[in-house]
Design a protein around this motif. Structure first.
Motif, mmCIF file in Angstrom:
data_model
loop_
_atom_site.group_PDB
_atom_site.id
_atom_site.type_symbol
_atom_site.label_atom_id
_atom_site.label_comp_id
_atom_site.label_asym_id
_atom_site.label_seq_id
_atom_site.Cartn_x
_atom_site.Cartn_y
_atom_site.Cartn_z
ATOM 1 N N ALA A 153 -25.022 -1.677 44.814
ATOM 2 C CA ALA A 153 -24.595 -0.283 44.951
ATOM 3 C C ALA A 153 -25.697 0.520 45.788
ATOM 4 O O ALA A 153 -24.971 2.232 45.699
ATOM 5 C CB ALA A 153 -23.413 0.220 45.082
ATOM 6 N N ASN A 154 -26.977 0.776 45.405
ATOM 7 C CA ASN A 154 -27.955 1.689 45.384
ATOM 8 C C ASN A 154 -27.707 2.901 44.651
ATOM 9 O O ASN A 154 -28.255 3.982 44.560
ATOM 10 C CB ASN A 154 -28.661 1.705 46.647
ATOM 11 C CG ASN A 154 -28.512 1.137 48.033
ATOM 12 O OD1 ASN A 154 -27.332 0.789 48.381
ATOM 13 N ND2 ASN A 154 -29.962 0.917 47.929
ATOM 14 N N VAL A 155 -27.389 2.528 43.039
ATOM 15 C CA VAL A 155 -27.224 3.647 41.821
ATOM 16 C C VAL A 155 -29.222 3.819 41.547
ATOM 17 O O VAL A 155 -29.141 2.501 40.622
ATOM 18 C CB VAL A 155 -26.230 2.920 41.125
ATOM 19 C CG1 VAL A 155 -26.162 4.347 40.011
ATOM 20 C CG2 VAL A 155 -25.133 3.423 41.929
ATOM 21 N N LEU A 156 -29.334 4.542 41.702
ATOM 22 C CA LEU A 156 -31.132 4.466 41.332
ATOM 23 C C LEU A 156 -31.260 5.621 40.230
ATOM 24 O O LEU A 156 -30.511 6.302 40.102
ATOM 25 C CB LEU A 156 -31.956 4.990 42.258
ATOM 26 C CG LEU A 156 -32.197 4.238 42.638
ATOM 27 C CD1 LEU A 156 -31.242 3.069 44.197
ATOM 28 C CD2 LEU A 156 -33.204 4.508 44.507
ATOM 29 N N THR A 157 -32.044 4.909 39.271
ATOM 30 C CA THR A 157 -32.689 5.919 38.067
ATOM 31 C C THR A 157 -33.950 6.196 39.048
ATOM 32 O O THR A 157 -34.807 5.438 38.530
ATOM 33 C CB THR A 157 -32.581 5.330 36.900
ATOM 34 O OG1 THR A 157 -30.778 4.528 36.951
ATOM 35 C CG2 THR A 157 -32.934 5.658 35.448
ATOM 36 N N PHE A 158 -34.254 7.401 38.408
ATOM 37 C CA PHE A 158 -35.475 7.965 38.813
ATOM 38 C C PHE A 158 -36.769 8.255 37.700
ATOM 39 O O PHE A 158 -35.741 8.238 36.681
ATOM 40 C CB PHE A 158 -35.130 8.876 39.740
ATOM 41 C CG PHE A 158 -35.270 9.142 41.300
ATOM 42 C CD1 PHE A 158 -33.581 8.586 41.092
ATOM 43 C CD2 PHE A 158 -36.397 9.150 41.853
ATOM 44 C CE1 PHE A 158 -33.407 8.785 42.821
ATOM 45 C CE2 PHE A 158 -35.881 8.743 43.825
ATOM 46 C CZ PHE A 158 -34.580 8.843 43.372
ATOM 47 N N GLY A 159 -37.723 7.884 37.598
ATOM 48 C CA GLY A 159 -38.444 8.228 36.550
ATOM 49 C C GLY A 159 -38.511 9.925 36.484
ATOM 50 O O GLY A 159 -38.134 10.989 37.591
#
Lengths: 112, 113
Positions: free
Chosen positions: B99-105
């Motif tokens: 569900a598009n839970v993104l972890t960003f740098g």
């Protein structure tokens, strides 16, 4: 087409004030809705999400309710702190997992 | 243990040069992204890979070339840099069906002089 509209910033509040950041969306499918936060000098991180109508997402004192009838997902916090100063992004996934549709971001500055 | 790590954090270079940014994630995610954020904080997706396959390729000049040697790594190479390429580039990852839970740098700030 799919889009997200957020209130323009910057928003400047005093500590302990009530916060609302408005977000409305248009989507062709049945999207999940998200708020991401970006603290100064950092990457974005998920703040909260809601996957279906009337769901309420909450985290760190922030809340947002998925309102299908008004296509809105407004972010609220009852008492902001200086540490909440950041840029807040509303987003949805257009009912699929391919990519997120992002708002332009709302900058929040909280003064002591 | 950094979940999504990007290197370098800062790049300052001259117009016309070529540069690369590397990204690695240790979350076991199978989808990785490159985003560009301009000075007004506008966020634009550039590319996405799922299990090393390119699945999103937005309207980006072909001077930008992503490469994913495996699902934990996604690199971005930029040829013939231009002033307008100055921005912060973010790598992110997510699980398929997540569900598009993104972890960003933390981002790589590119300055082209």
């Amino acid at each position: 087409g799919d889009s997200v509209t957020q209130m323009e910033g910057p928003v400047t509040l005093s500590e302990e004030a009530f916060l609302t950041i408005n977000c409305t969306y248009t989507a062709t499918g049945y999207p999940s809705l998200f708020w991401y936060v970006q603290y100064p000098g950092e990457g974005l991180q998920l703040l909260l999400k809601a996957t279906k109508a009337d769901d309420k997402g909450s985290n760190k004192g922030f809340e947002a309710t998925y309102r299908k009838e008004t296509t809105s997902f407004h972010l609220e916090k009852g008492s902001v702190q200086v540490s909440d100063s950041a840029v807040y992004f509303c987003a949805h996934n257009a009912g699929n997992n391919r990519k997120l549709i992002w708002g332009l971001g709302t900058s929040l500055a909280v003064n002591p | 243990d950094t979940a999504v790590s990007q290197t370098p954090k800062y790049l300052v270079t001259q117009m016309g040069n070529d540069k690369s940014i590397k990204c690695e994630q240790n979350l076991g995610h199978d989808t990785m992204y490159w985003y560009k954020q301009d000075s007004k904080k506008f966020l634009k997706i550039m590319f996405s890979y799922n299990n090393k396959e390119l699945i999103i390729n937005e309207t980006v000049p072909n001077r930008f070339s992503p490469k994913s040697p495996d699902k934990a790594h996604l690199n971005l190479h930029i040829n013939s840099l231009e002033l307008g390429d100055s921005a912060v580039y973010f790598c992110a990852s997510s699980k398929s069906g997540g569900a598009n839970v993104l972890t960003f740098g933390a981002g790589s700030r590119l300055t082209v002089l």
